[in-house]
Design an enzyme around this catalytic site. Structure first.
Site, PDB file in Angstrom:
ATOM      1  N   LYS A 109      11.368  16.563  -9.305  1.00 35.25           N
ATOM      2  CA  LYS A 109      10.139  15.765  -9.269  1.00 35.25           C
ATOM      3  C   LYS A 109       9.268  16.127 -10.464  1.00 35.25           C
ATOM      4  O   LYS A 109       8.905  17.288 -10.658  1.00 35.25           O
ATOM      5  CB  LYS A 109       9.377  16.023  -7.962  1.00 35.25           C
ATOM      6  CG  LYS A 109       8.067  15.260  -7.892  1.00 35.25           C
ATOM      7  CD  LYS A 109       7.422  15.317  -6.536  1.00 35.25           C
ATOM      8  CE  LYS A 109       6.079  14.606  -6.558  1.00 35.25           C
ATOM      9  NZ  LYS A 109       5.424  14.616  -5.237  1.00 35.25           N
ATOM     10  N   LYS A 141      -0.921  18.564 -11.824  1.00 42.96           N
ATOM     11  CA  LYS A 141       0.109  19.187 -10.990  1.00 42.96           C
ATOM     12  C   LYS A 141       1.202  19.860 -11.822  1.00 42.96           C
ATOM     13  O   LYS A 141       2.302  20.103 -11.337  1.00 42.96           O
ATOM     14  CB  LYS A 141       0.693  18.143 -10.034  1.00 42.96           C
ATOM     15  CG  LYS A 141      -0.349  17.551  -9.071  1.00 42.96           C
ATOM     16  CD  LYS A 141       0.286  16.757  -7.935  1.00 42.96           C
ATOM     17  CE  LYS A 141      -0.768  16.308  -6.920  1.00 42.96           C
ATOM     18  NZ  LYS A 141      -0.158  15.616  -5.745  1.00 42.96           N
ATOM     19  N   LYS A 197      12.695  11.860  -8.924  1.00 43.13           N
ATOM     20  CA  LYS A 197      11.459  11.081  -8.838  1.00 43.13           C
ATOM     21  C   LYS A 197      10.573  11.344 -10.040  1.00 43.13           C
ATOM     22  O   LYS A 197      10.406  12.505 -10.378  1.00 43.13           O
ATOM     23  CB  LYS A 197      10.745  11.490  -7.551  1.00 43.13           C
ATOM     24  CG  LYS A 197       9.398  10.896  -7.349  1.00 43.13           C
ATOM     25  CD  LYS A 197       8.789  11.487  -6.126  1.00 43.13           C
ATOM     26  CE  LYS A 197       7.404  10.907  -5.974  1.00 43.13           C
ATOM     27  NZ  LYS A 197       6.637  11.580  -4.977  1.00 43.13           N
ATOM     28  N   TYR A 215       9.138   0.571  -2.883  1.00 42.37           N
ATOM     29  CA  TYR A 215       8.166  -0.335  -2.256  1.00 42.37           C
ATOM     30  C   TYR A 215       8.671  -1.775  -2.264  1.00 42.37           C
ATOM     31  O   TYR A 215       8.068  -2.640  -1.642  1.00 42.37           O
ATOM     32  CB  TYR A 215       6.811  -0.206  -2.964  1.00 42.37           C
ATOM     33  CG  TYR A 215       6.305   1.228  -2.919  1.00 42.37           C
ATOM     34  CD1 TYR A 215       5.660   1.719  -1.781  1.00 42.37           C
ATOM     35  CD2 TYR A 215       6.545   2.116  -3.971  1.00 42.37           C
ATOM     36  CE1 TYR A 215       5.244   3.041  -1.706  1.00 42.37           C
ATOM     37  CE2 TYR A 215       6.132   3.438  -3.905  1.00 42.37           C
ATOM     38  CZ  TYR A 215       5.490   3.892  -2.770  1.00 42.37           C
ATOM     39  OH  TYR A 215       5.094   5.206  -2.699  1.00 42.37           O
TER      40      TYR A 215
HETATM   41  C1  PBG Z   1       2.824  13.908  -2.428  1.00 39.31           C
HETATM   42  C2  PBG Z   1       3.603  12.773  -2.970  1.00 39.31           C
HETATM   43  C3  PBG Z   1       3.326  12.002  -4.106  1.00 39.31           C
HETATM   44  C4  PBG Z   1       4.259  10.972  -4.105  1.00 39.31           C
HETATM   45  C5  PBG Z   1       5.085  11.168  -3.005  1.00 39.31           C
HETATM   46  N1  PBG Z   1       4.674  12.295  -2.324  1.00 39.31           N
HETATM   47  C6  PBG Z   1       2.242  12.081  -5.100  1.00 39.31           C
HETATM   48  C7  PBG Z   1       2.109  13.269  -5.941  1.00 39.31           C
HETATM   49  O1  PBG Z   1       2.959  14.151  -5.976  1.00 39.31           O
HETATM   50  O2  PBG Z   1       1.073  13.349  -6.588  1.00 39.31           O
HETATM   51  C8  PBG Z   1       4.298   9.840  -5.104  1.00 39.31           C
HETATM   52  C9  PBG Z   1       4.916   8.570  -4.629  1.00 39.31           C
HETATM   53  C10 PBG Z   1       4.603   7.362  -5.441  1.00 39.31           C
HETATM   54  O3  PBG Z   1       3.915   7.394  -6.482  1.00 39.31           O
HETATM   55  O4  PBG Z   1       5.057   6.305  -5.023  1.00 39.31           O
HETATM   56  N2  PBG Z   1       3.162  15.150  -2.865  1.00 39.31           N
END
Ligand code: PBG
Length: 327
Positions: A198, A220, A251, A316
């Site tokens: 991620k 983050k 992701k 989505y």
């Molecule tokens: C929470 C989380 C996030 C997403 C999924 N779980 C946001 C982030 O890490 O800031 C993002 C999903 C999306 O943008 O569709 N940790």
């Protein structure tokens, strides 16, 4: 003059029938995971401004939405709760409330649509007044104390009936810790879909609008990965598998298809790709301007994930695609 007389790839593209016959990858509704947002209240839904046509539902309407997804052949949902501001605190305590919004939603869905696979997001950001995925101490996102909380959070989702927990927090060691807690507390069959690869991405912007979960300070980057790195993602996958992950996720999706392919080739386990909120929103924005055809763009992006090696696609567009596949 004859050009390349014997080898003519166009022969197999000459008709719809031939093209279909040699098509390598296919989409089916069961490939998809439907991300769903929900909120407190009754009989209400709110459109997310940066995600056209995408809503937050109250639990009663969420049940109906999930039933309609099931009718379209979809078999998996991924739940995200929008926690009221007054319930957020520095420890994300509400995440552990057995009667919290997430826990009630899980129970309601498993009761009304027991065959739907219910996956839940495990991270503190929607619950934390700091908007970070872990606990903050002196401006730092601390690892081990966060992992303990995430373990409890995953357990409370399992107790409510979740089939799969999906830790999206990127703390070190959380998969092993969550696995241990689940085993010890009598949930050996609750699976873990790890957000293993991620990235610290700008494409999560619309999601943070949907949950009002943007970080209160900083970014983050001390826990999510640097978009420049690939090898590091493979190392993350190796750790998560060793710690007991069942499914590995990459992701965002479209900018990271190389990672989907690398992970699929290296680890012989199910791989999920997450086409995140910003990817959805940018396709919509271009379509709204008349610059792209919406349906063509969603289908082409989805088949790209399959071609790259994804077994599962969180998107989505899942419901729209399932509808198109059915028609
Ligand atoms: C929470 C989380 C996030 C997403 C999924 N779980 C946001 C982030 O890490 O800031 C993002 C999903 C999306 O943008 O569709 N940790």
């Amino acid at each position: 003059m004859t050009v390349h007389p014997y080898s003519r790839p166009r022969r197999l593209r000459k008709s719809e029938a031939l093209r279909a016959l040699v098509q390598e990858n296919h989409l089916q509704a069961t490939d998809f995971i439907v991300p769903l947002f929900f909120m407190e209240g009754e009989n209400a839904k709110e459109e997310i401004p940066s995600m056209p046509g995408y809503y937050r539902y109250t639990i009663d309407l969420l049940i109906e939405e999930v039933a309609s997804c099931f009718d379209l052949g979809l078999r998996s949902v991924l739940l995200f709760a929008k926690v009221p501001d007054e319930l957020k605190d520095a420890k994300g305590s509400e995440a552990l409330n057995p009667e919290g919004l997430m826990q009630r939603a899980i129970k309601a869905l498993k009761k009304n649509c027991p065959e739907m696979c219910v996956m839940t997001d495990v991270a503190l950001d929607p619950y934390s007044s700091d908007g970070h995925d872990g606990l903050v101490e002196d401006g730092e996102i601390v690892n081990d104390a966060s992992v303990e909380l995430l373990g409890e959070m995953a357990l409370s989702h399992a107790q409510a009936g979740a089939d799969i927990v999906a830790p999206s927090d990127m703390m070190d060691g959380r998969i092993g810790y969550i696995r241990e807690v689940l085993e010890e507390q009598g949930f050996p069959n609750v699976g873990i879909m790890s957000y293993a690869v991620k990235y610290a991405s700008c494409f999560y912007g619309p999601f943070r609008d949907a949950l009002d979960s943007a970080p209160g300070f900083g970014d983050k980057k001390t826990y999510q990965m640097n978009p420049a790195n690939a090898e590091e993602g493979l190392a993350e996958c190796a750790l998560d598998l060793q710690e007991g992950a069942d499914i590995l996720m990459v992701k965002p999706g479209m900018p990271y298809l190389d990672m989907v392919r690398l992970v699929k080739d290296k680890f012989k386990v199910p791989v999920a790709a997450y086409q995140v909120s910003g990817e959805f929103s940018m396709i919509h924005a271009a379509a709204d301007k008349g610059w792209l055809n919406l349906e063509d763009a969603m289908l082409e992006s989805a088949i790209g994930f399959k071609r790259a090696g994804a077994d599962l696609i969180a998107s989505y567009f899942a419901k729209d695609i399932a509808r198109l596949l059915k028609s």
